[in-house]
Design a protein around this motif. Structure first.
Motif, PDB file in Angstrom:
ATOM      1  N   MET A 131      -5.017   4.005  -1.959  1.00 18.72           N
ATOM      2  CA  MET A 131      -3.850   3.846  -0.952  1.00 18.72           C
ATOM      3  C   MET A 131      -3.281   2.822  -1.681  1.00 18.72           C
ATOM      4  SD  MET A 131      -7.128   2.139   1.210  1.00 18.72           S
ATOM      5  CE  MET A 131      -6.488   2.681   2.535  1.00 18.72           C
ATOM      6  N   LEU A 132      -3.072   2.134  -2.086  1.00 18.37           N
ATOM      7  CA  LEU A 132      -0.947   1.440  -3.123  1.00 18.37           C
ATOM      8  C   LEU A 132      -0.590   2.503  -3.619  1.00 18.37           C
ATOM      9  CD1 LEU A 132      -3.178  -1.965  -4.158  1.00 18.37           C
ATOM     10  CD2 LEU A 132      -0.908  -1.069  -2.288  1.00 18.37           C
ATOM     11  N   LEU A 133      -1.312   3.465  -4.149  1.00 15.17           N
ATOM     12  CA  LEU A 133      -0.260   5.054  -4.982  1.00 15.17           C
ATOM     13  C   LEU A 133       0.068   5.796  -4.367  1.00 15.17           C
ATOM     14  CD1 LEU A 133      -3.052   5.834  -8.024  1.00 15.17           C
ATOM     15  CD2 LEU A 133      -0.798   4.829  -7.666  1.00 15.17           C
ATOM     16  N   SER A 134      -1.084   5.861  -2.880  1.00 15.00           N
ATOM     17  CA  SER A 134      -0.202   6.842  -1.726  1.00 15.00           C
ATOM     18  C   SER A 134       1.023   6.323  -0.913  1.00 15.00           C
ATOM     19  CB  SER A 134      -1.277   7.241  -0.903  1.00 15.00           C
ATOM     20  OG  SER A 134      -1.998   5.980   0.433  1.00 15.00           O
ATOM     21  N   LEU A 135       1.234   5.097  -1.335  1.00 16.57           N
ATOM     22  CA  LEU A 135       2.396   4.314  -0.280  1.00 16.57           C
ATOM     23  C   LEU A 135       3.796   3.710  -1.251  1.00 16.57           C
ATOM     24  CD1 LEU A 135       0.154   1.032   1.144  1.00 16.57           C
ATOM     25  CD2 LEU A 135       1.452   3.226   2.568  1.00 16.57           C
ATOM     26  N   THR A 136       3.372   4.279  -2.520  1.00 19.46           N
ATOM     27  CA  THR A 136       4.425   4.182  -3.556  1.00 19.46           C
ATOM     28  C   THR A 136       5.662   5.197  -4.101  1.00 19.46           C
ATOM     29  OG1 THR A 136       3.550   2.530  -4.540  1.00 19.46           O
ATOM     30  CG2 THR A 136       4.864   3.100  -5.571  1.00 19.46           C
ATOM     31  N   GLY A 137       6.204   5.362  -3.598  1.00 21.49           N
ATOM     32  CA  GLY A 137       6.848   6.320  -4.302  1.00 21.49           C
ATOM     33  C   GLY A 137       8.573   5.844  -4.267  1.00 21.49           C
TER      34      GLY A 137
END
Length: 166
Positions: A131-137
């Protein structure tokens, strides 16, 4: 769809409860994120603090004023770029940052160990990392998401892995 909505609702309630638990012992005038950022950042400036906290420049300067007036931080000018203002924690500021980090870690660890078995904690960790990966851009996302993290216990940070090196 109901299961997804229920799961999202539960995740939101958990996030809020954890935020409340972490904020219960916090002094609002001395934000933990600022102290922790200044203690871990290799080049802490007004600008880096502004970006991490997502504040305006003037609000960040006022926060730096409060930290400095409380004896927790001190400012200095960059020798090359005179516009850049460096912020360094004083020994008292370092102690407070470490204390805040220890309290946060202990609070979260107790929630984990009270509620989940070691095997469940590993599963939870893997899911939360996804989930954290999906929030990181971007690198700014990294600093904002991890602004209260204990970097000593997260050698293979999933958020850092999602952004390219500077």
């Amino acid at each position: 769809m109901t299961h997804i909505n229920r799961s999202a609702n539960i995740m939101g309630a958990l996030a809020l409860a954890l935020c409340d638990r972490m904020a219960a012992d916090r002094d609002a005038a001395l934000p933990d994120a600022a102290l922790i950022h200044l203690s871990h950042c290799r080049s802490p400036t007004i600008e880096s603090l502004r970006r991490v906290l997502n504040l305006s420049h003037s609000a960040t300067v006022r926060l730096a004023d409060r930290l400095e007036n409380a004896g927790l931080a001190m400012r200095s000018r960059d020798s090359i770029d005179r516009r850049a203002i460096w912020l360094r924690l004083t020994p008292q500021g370092e102690r407070l940052a470490n204390e805040r980090l220890r309290k946060r870690s202990a609070s979260l660890a107790s929630v984990m160990s009270d509620a989940l078995s070691p095997a469940e904690q590993r599963v939870f960790s893997r899911l939360a990392e996804k989930m954290l990966l999906s929030l990181t851009g971007s690198r700014d996302d990294l600093y904002r998401i991890c602004r209260l993290c204990n970097f000593e216990v997260c050698d293979d940070c999933p958020v850092a892995a999602a952004v390219s090196p500077e």
